[in-house]
Design an enzyme around this catalytic site. Structure first.
Site, PDB file in Angstrom:
ATOM      1  N   GLY A 226      60.407  28.051  38.704  1.00  0.00           N
ATOM      2  CA  GLY A 226      61.253  29.022  38.009  1.00  0.00           C
ATOM      3  C   GLY A 226      61.824  30.020  38.997  1.00  0.00           C
ATOM      4  CB  SER A 227      62.777  33.546  38.518  1.00  0.00           C
ATOM      5  OG  SER A 227      63.597  33.250  37.410  1.00  0.00           O
ATOM      6  CB  VAL A 228      58.630  32.467  42.376  1.00  0.00           C
ATOM      7  CG1 VAL A 228      57.914  33.570  41.624  1.00  0.00           C
ATOM      8  CG2 VAL A 228      58.171  31.101  41.921  1.00  0.00           C
TER       9      VAL A 228
END
Lengths: 492, 474
Positions: A226-228
């Site tokens: 995801g956003s990491v």
């Protein structure tokens, strides 16, 4: 017949009988030589040879030590195995120490450092020769780990009963400061000297749907980042030279992917800030998906894959536990390429990989090889080996690393990772909420670093909640865990 | 004149020159007697006996030290027991058999002591002490065996009288053989019906039967050798005996087959038949007896393989020992393979006494005592033990060469061969040279009947060797 000829007549058959007896004994000399000299090695290697197994248990296995405390040690037992392995801290270090079991193999440091712990490593050759000469049974070396006991405890406490994993690294050296995977298990039953008891506990843990045997930090099904993943995307963008933090992207509330009906939305379900366009920095701090989908489209799969490889994707590591390779997908079509821009589609990572990425950013773009072993000490306390910090690579320049750090620090100060703030400590971070598909809960991520004076720490946290609860965002769940671990390291 | 060529046993001297020759011969005899000075012989025996005590005692202490890291009086008590008992036999020899062989007793003592050491080692592994410990029972049996051996050597001053009791010996052998088949006292252990049990004691009468058989064979062949030597037809270049002389060998063969079928004991059956075959060959010098014997063994062997399940399993466990299915099968090769693993683990020099894991193998202190010793003493230890057996056997064969009469010769060779063949069958079985059959390892294995029988053989060999007066050197 006279007595004399009678005597002579019996001598010949007796001589023949003695020759026969001699041949029979030569046969016995030969058959025992075959077994004890010629075939001895092959016999010892036979998996049914329990003597070989017992022998591996019979040495005084060295201890595994964390911050001066034995987390695995051997105490004398009064049975044929002579030594009983104990894990005084139980589940806390289970995925670190692993176990060395009778019949169900071994895991963790017990497995990876088996030769050192049993004193059979090549580096201990002269000790072995000496032990043979003096008739002493060789004792194993003890292994001191880089793990920070307070950080490990903080990770366990903060994660609690939730399913997830925590890794903390020293960005300067690559030392693994915490490695905790939940759910965990008690390694003590694996040290049982009853194969039946070992098999029983192994089968039970194997049947557990939450799979406690699996060290989620480095192995297994891996996680969607995801956003990491945007930390890597931002690095790739800045490293390419085509983008700066101020580069602007279109800012719609929805983006329909080309050749697809799939619509991408930001986590807020709105535009990324008020403007017609949004800068790369703002998109990163607010963790907007649409600008990063556009960024992936503009950078292209090759550039992203190259940056991922520079951070260590596609590479297994032995630290000395085996770290599975994380992967960035190949043969991407355009919509899937855009999905990878915010860490969806087939991007698969270990928490260790995410921590390594953050650590490289924190260490001015130089990525250190993660390492769990501080020192190996012989029974006489001679240092047998002391691994030096090794550089794995320089995935980004120092300038790019500084820019990414600035963005991550803004993210903690005013973005989506505010729960990672620590008074008086420079903290940079990035959260992530990865979708795993219809009907499955999110992966809640936090990765970040903390710096205080000349000490620093990089962490990666992932939590897999049972079900998605509104408001249970990664900033609420994952970021405080990261903060707790960072605090623990910087306090100790 | 060619006086030098005169036969040794020519009549008394009739002139000066002949007197001179006789005197020369007396001098030679005197030299021989000096070499065979009984006191020197017994002193040599005492010296070798002390060496044997040291070997046995050190082995017992090292077992305890290796396995328990402590030393207490128990192994020393075992060693002292062995020492006192064998010393008693030595003293008896000084009185009643001054010219007996000086090497047999020390070799048997060393083997008996090494056996007790290994039995004690398995006791430690099994955690048994007191009268539960096989080593305690073994030293007690050693005492019984040595007392009976001493009585035998004192009572039987002239072994030639035994020839007179050959048919009694036969009857005794037959009785001993059928005892285990008697309802009430017969016991079947591990499939073989070779035991009798009275109260808590169990005994393998077949072990004693082999001595009775050797006496019977020697006595019978002594008288029958001339008629058995007469040849009949010549077939394929080998002169075969007359048909009417085949009776005895067929009777013995039939007896062995009965043992094979009813007592399910392959090893004993082969042992008895091998004994008879070798003794009849030595008595007659006719190879045709060997040809007939081997033919009968082949016939019996094939018939047994085809009709007896346990013989098939034995052969299977021998050839396909490491096949997983044979390894796991009931009555399969588990024990063989574990014994071989143990010996392999021992390698050249062994794990050291008390430091291996011989107790993993079933029957590690009886049928499998050789692999146990091989594990802890290594190939070097196995060679030394086989060497001791070889010396023991060769001392018996020597009586065969030098014995004063047919009975002595035949009995000496027979008893020596029966020890050699038994060692071959047992050690060959556990090292996979031949199929495994259940026989005890002479002197080493735990078990009273075997100890008693083998010490009786020693007593007989000593008595026989005492009669080899002035007929050779040490």
């Amino acid at each position: 017949m006279t007595d004399a000829s009678r005597e002579q007549s019996m001598r010949r058959p007796i001589r023949r009988v003695s020759t026969l007896l001699l041949i029979m004994f030569v046969g016995l000399f030969g058959s025992s030589t075959m077994i004890q000299a010629v075939q001895a090695d092959a016999l010892q290697a036979d998996p049914r040879n329990t003597r070989t197994l017992y022998d591996s248990f019979a040495v005084e296995r060295g201890s595994i030590v964390v911050d001066g405390v034995q987390v695995a040690l051997s105490t004398p037992s009064n049975d044929e195995f002579e030594w009983q392995r104990e894990y005084p801290m139980g589940p806390l270090y289970a995925h670190v120490t692993g176990y060395n079991s009778l019949g169900q193999g071994s895991r963790g440091i017990e497995d990876a450092m088996n030769e050192e712990l049993t004193g059979t490593a090549n580096s201990q050759f002269f000790d072995q020769v000496l032990a043979t000469l003096t008739g002493e049974s060789p004792a194993g070396s003890s292994v001191e780990l880089t793990i920070d006991a307070q950080a490990q405890q903080a990770a366990a406490d903060a994660l609690g009963d939730r399913v997830g994993a925590v890794v903390a690294l020293d960005p300067d050296t690559g030392d693994v400061l915490a490695m905790y995977s939940s759910p965990t298990y008690d390694p003590n039953p694996f040290a049982s000297h009853s194969t039946a008891a070992v098999t029983e506990v192994y089968d039970r843990l194997l049947a557990d749907p939450q799979d406690p045997l699996h060290n989620r930090t480095i192995e297994g099904d891996q996680f969607t980042p995801g956003s990491v993943f945007k930390v890597l995307m931002l690095s790739a963008a800045l490293e390419s030279g085509q983008f700066t933090l101020d580069s602007e992207f279109e800012n719609p509330a929805e983006l329909q992917l080309p050749q697809s009906t799939h619509v991408v939305r930001n986590a807020s379900r709105e535009t990324c800030g008020p403007g017609e366009t949004v800068t790369l920095e703002t998109a990163f701090i607010l963790s907007c998906n649409i600008p990063f989908a556009q960024l992936a489209q503009q950078l292209g799969a090759d550039a992203i894959a190259q940056q991922a490889a520079a951070f260590g994707y596609g590479q297994t590591l032995d630290i000395p536990l085996r770290v599975q390779a994380s992967s960035y997908p190949s043969d991407l079509n355009e919509p899937n390429l855009m999905l990878t821009g915010f860490g969806q589609h087939d991007v698969r990572v270990t928490p260790m990989q995410i921590a390594m990425t953050t650590a490289a950013i924190a260490n001015d773009g130089t990525m250190m090889q993660p390492n769990m072993v501080d020192r190996v000490l012989a029974p006489n306390l001679d240092v047998i080996s002391e691994p030096e910090p090794t550089i794995l690579g320089n995935p980004v320049s120092a300038e790019v690393a500084a820019q990414v750090r600035a963005s991550m620090e803004l993210g903690v100060q005013e973005g989506l990772a505010t729960n990672a703030q620590i008074d008086g400590v420079t903290v940079g971070g990035k959260t992530g909420t990865a979708e795993r598909g219809e009907g499955r809960s999110f992966n809640l991520w936090f990765t970040g670093y903390g710096e205080l004076d000349d000490q620093s720490v990089a962490v990666a946290v992932v939590v897999v909640p049972d079900e998605n609860i509104v408001g249970d965002t990664s900033n609420v769940i994952a970021a405080p865990i990261g903060r707790a671990v960072i605090e623990a390291v910087l306090n100790s | 004149m060619t006086h030098q060529a005169a036969p040794r046993d020519q009549a008394a001297p009739s002139n000066a020159l002949q007197t001179g020759i006789v005197q020369l011969r007396d001098v030679t005899e005197a030299i021989k007697v000096r070499i065979r000075n009984p006191a020197k012989l017994r002193n040599l025996e005492l010296f070798l006996l002390i060496v044997a005590w040291v070997i046995a005692g050190s082995a017992m202490v090292l077992v305890q030290l290796g396995a328990l890291q402590t030393v207490d009086l128990f192994p020393l008590q075992l060693a002292a027991g062995l020492g006192v008992l064998t010393l008693a036999l030595h003293v008896a020899l000084r009185v009643v058999a001054r010219e007996a062989d000086a090497i047999i007793l020390p070799v048997a003592t060393a083997l008996n002591g090494l056996g007790i050491a290994m039995i004690y080692r398995i006791d430690i592994a099994d955690g048994v002490t007191g009268w539960d410990a096989a080593s305690m029972r073994q030293i007690a049996w050693t005492g019984v065996a040595l007392i009976i051996a001493i009585v035998a050597i004192i009572v039987v001053r002239n072994h030639r009288v035994l020839a007179r009791f050959r048919y009694l010996a036969m009857a005794i052998a037959f009785l001993l053989l059928i005892l285990p088949l008697m309802p009430g006292i017969g016991r079947t252990i591990n499939g073989a019906t070779v035991w009798i049990g009275i109260g808590p004691f169990s005994f393998q009468p077949g072990e004693l039967a082999k001595i009775a058989l050797a006496i019977f064979f020697a006595g019978y062949l002594m008288t029958a050798r001339d008629s058995l030597s007469v040849v009949g037809r010549k077939v394929l270049g080998v002169r075969f005996p007359r048909l009417r002389d085949l009776g005895p060998i067929l009777v013995v063969w039939a007896m062995c087959m009965l043992v094979l079928v009813f007592q399910r004991d392959l090893g004993t059956s082969v042992l008895y038949f091998g004994l008879f075959l070798v003794m009849i060959y030595v008595a007659t010098g006719r190879r045709s007896w060997m040809v007939i014997g081997v033919g009968l063994v082949a016939l019996g062997g094939v018939a047994a393989y085809l009709s007896l399940g346990y013989v098939q399993r034995r052969i299977d466990a021998w050839i396909h020992a490491f096949d997983q299915s044979v390894y796991e099968a009931q009555g399969g090769s588990f024990q063989i393979v574990q014994g071989v693993f143990g010996m392999g683990q021992g390698g050249l020099l062994g794990t050291g006494l008390g430091l291996g894991r011989p107790d993993i193998t079933p029957y590690a202190n009886s049928d499998y005592i050789i692999p146990s010793l091989g594990e802890e003493l290594g190939l070097a230890g196995i060679f030394a033990i086989l060497g001791l057996y070889l010396i023991l056997v060769s001392r018996g064969i020597r009586i065969g060469f030098q014995g004063p009469d047919d009975f002595t010769k035949l009995l000496g060779v027979g008893l020596a061969f029966v020890i050699g063949l038994q060692v071959f069958i047992v050690v060959g079985g556990v090292t996979r040279l031949i199929p495994l059959t259940g026989l005890t390892t002479p002197f080493l294995a735990a078990g009273g009947s075997s100890l008693l029988a083998n010490w009786l053989i020693v007593a007989l060999l000593l008595r026989l060797s005492d009669s080899v007066r002035g007929r050779g050197i040490v």
